[in-house]
Design a protein around this motif. Sequence first.
Motif, short mmCIF file in Angstrom:
data_model
loop_
_atom_site.label_atom_id
_atom_site.label_comp_id
_atom_site.label_asym_id
_atom_site.label_seq_id
_atom_site.Cartn_x
_atom_site.Cartn_y
_atom_site.Cartn_z
N ALA A 1 1.00 -1.07 0.07
CA ALA A 1 0.00 0.00 0.16
C ALA A 1 1.04 1.32 -0.08
O ALA A 1 1.54 1.47 1.06
N ASP B 1 1.03 4.33 0.36
CA ASP B 1 0.32 5.57 1.01
C ASP B 1 1.32 6.70 1.41
O ASP B 1 1.15 7.41 2.39
N ASP C 1 -6.63 2.01 -5.42
CA ASP C 1 -7.78 2.09 -4.34
C ASP C 1 -8.52 3.36 -3.78
O ASP C 1 -8.12 4.27 -3.26
N LYS D 1 -12.05 3.26 -3.61
CA LYS D 1 -13.14 2.87 -2.94
C LYS D 1 -14.48 3.48 -3.61
O LYS D 1 -15.05 4.18 -2.79
N GLU E 1 -15.99 -6.06 3.89
CA GLU E 1 -15.85 -5.66 5.29
C GLU E 1 -14.54 -4.84 5.39
O GLU E 1 -13.59 -5.67 5.16
N VAL F 1 -12.00 -8.08 -1.52
CA VAL F 1 -11.26 -7.28 -0.22
C VAL F 1 -11.89 -7.75 0.74
O VAL F 1 -13.15 -7.59 1.10
N LYS G 1 0.57 -3.05 11.15
CA LYS G 1 0.19 -1.86 12.02
C LYS G 1 -0.97 -2.11 12.60
O LYS G 1 -1.38 -1.80 13.71
N ILE H 1 0.05 -4.75 2.74
CA ILE H 1 1.02 -3.99 3.82
C ILE H 1 1.30 -2.73 3.47
O ILE H 1 1.92 -2.32 2.24
N GLY H 2 1.07 -1.54 4.12
CA GLY H 2 1.52 -0.40 3.97
C GLY H 2 2.64 0.20 5.22
O GLY H 2 3.59 -0.11 4.92
O1 O7E Z 1 -2.32 -0.22 7.72
P1 O7E Z 1 -1.50 -0.20 6.55
O2 O7E Z 1 -0.66 0.96 6.70
O3 O7E Z 1 -0.74 -1.54 6.57
O4 O7E Z 1 -2.32 0.13 5.21
C1 O7E Z 1 -3.13 -0.77 4.74
C2 O7E Z 1 -3.75 -0.02 3.42
O5 O7E Z 1 -5.00 -0.97 3.24
C3 O7E Z 1 -4.29 1.20 3.61
O6 O7E Z 1 -3.97 1.79 2.20
C4 O7E Z 1 -5.69 1.19 3.75
O7 O7E Z 1 -6.48 2.62 3.04
C5 O7E Z 1 -6.05 0.29 3.08
N1 O7E Z 1 -7.36 -0.59 3.52
C6 O7E Z 1 -7.35 -0.79 4.95
O8 O7E Z 1 -6.51 -0.71 5.86
N2 O7E Z 1 -8.55 -1.40 5.33
C7 O7E Z 1 -9.61 -1.71 4.75
O9 O7E Z 1 -10.57 -2.45 5.07
C8 O7E Z 1 -9.49 -1.59 3.16
C9 O7E Z 1 -8.39 -1.06 2.46
C10 O7E Z 1 -8.22 -1.00 1.44
O10 O7E Z 1 -7.17 -1.23 0.75
O11 O7E Z 1 -9.33 -1.02 0.55
C11 O7E Z 1 -9.23 -1.70 -0.57
C12 O7E Z 1 -8.33 -2.83 -0.31
#
Ligand code: O7E
Length: 214
Positions: free
Chosen positions: A10, A12, A62, A64, A117, A147, A176, A193-194
């Motif tokens: 991820a 970000d 992503d 959403k 979810e 997802v 995290k 994983i971000g």
């Molecule tokens: O917590 P991290 O830093 O490991 O990042 C998690 C990434 O997944 C981050 O980009 C966040 O926006 C995304 N994410 C979630 O954490 N939870 C969700 O339920 C959904 C997402 C997401 O990526 O949505 C589409 C896959």
Amino acid sequence: MKVKNNIILALDVMNMKEATEICEKLEKDLDTIKIGYPLTLAEGLEAVSEIKETFNFKVICDYKVADIPATNSKICNQTFKAGADAIICHGFVGQDSVQACADEAGEFNAEVFLLTEMSHPGAKLFLQENADAIAKMGVDMGIKNYVAPATRINRLKEIREIVGKDAFIISPGVGKQGGDVKETLTYANAAIIGRSIYESDDSQKALKDFISLI
Ligand code: O7E
């Protein structure tokens, strides 16, 4: 979709310089990244095109997507024109809105991931009670990619049971947010994983540490 080492980064971060540096460090062990609003709002949709041109990555956007069908089509159209291989859309908006994303993806030979979810605690308030129905709707629509949360393994397992073994599930929340990579990959095809990677002083080692646990 095939994901090298079953890990999707991820990405970000908030600027292209940092994004490029991280991608350079990790490109040997990764082939799929997820770009969301943080990088896109900071740098524009060109971030997607630039990453696609510079690296040999598949890019999942992503965004959403959660609007009426006509607007969803436009969002997807712009995203796929920028070079995205896939887009993530919300399921709670209903079949017509999701179908608009799937139709646009079809025009570009791209893919749609249906978000069921979410992984954060707040998802229990409204989303969780409808997540199974969202997943079932996806199955009825012939959606192949989903997802589901790494933070609630029982829910990930239940969603896998609904979408079936041939569906492709990607799962955020490892590191995290507390999810365990190995457990997650028991039910998901890839973990997203971000921060545990890109915020690490040694992102290469952080990624390799996750890979060694799989
Ligand atoms: O917590 P991290 O830093 O490991 O990042 C998690 C990434 O997944 C981050 O980009 C966040 O926006 C995304 N994410 C979630 O954490 N939870 C969700 O339920 C959904 C997402 C997401 O990526 O949505 C589409 C896959």
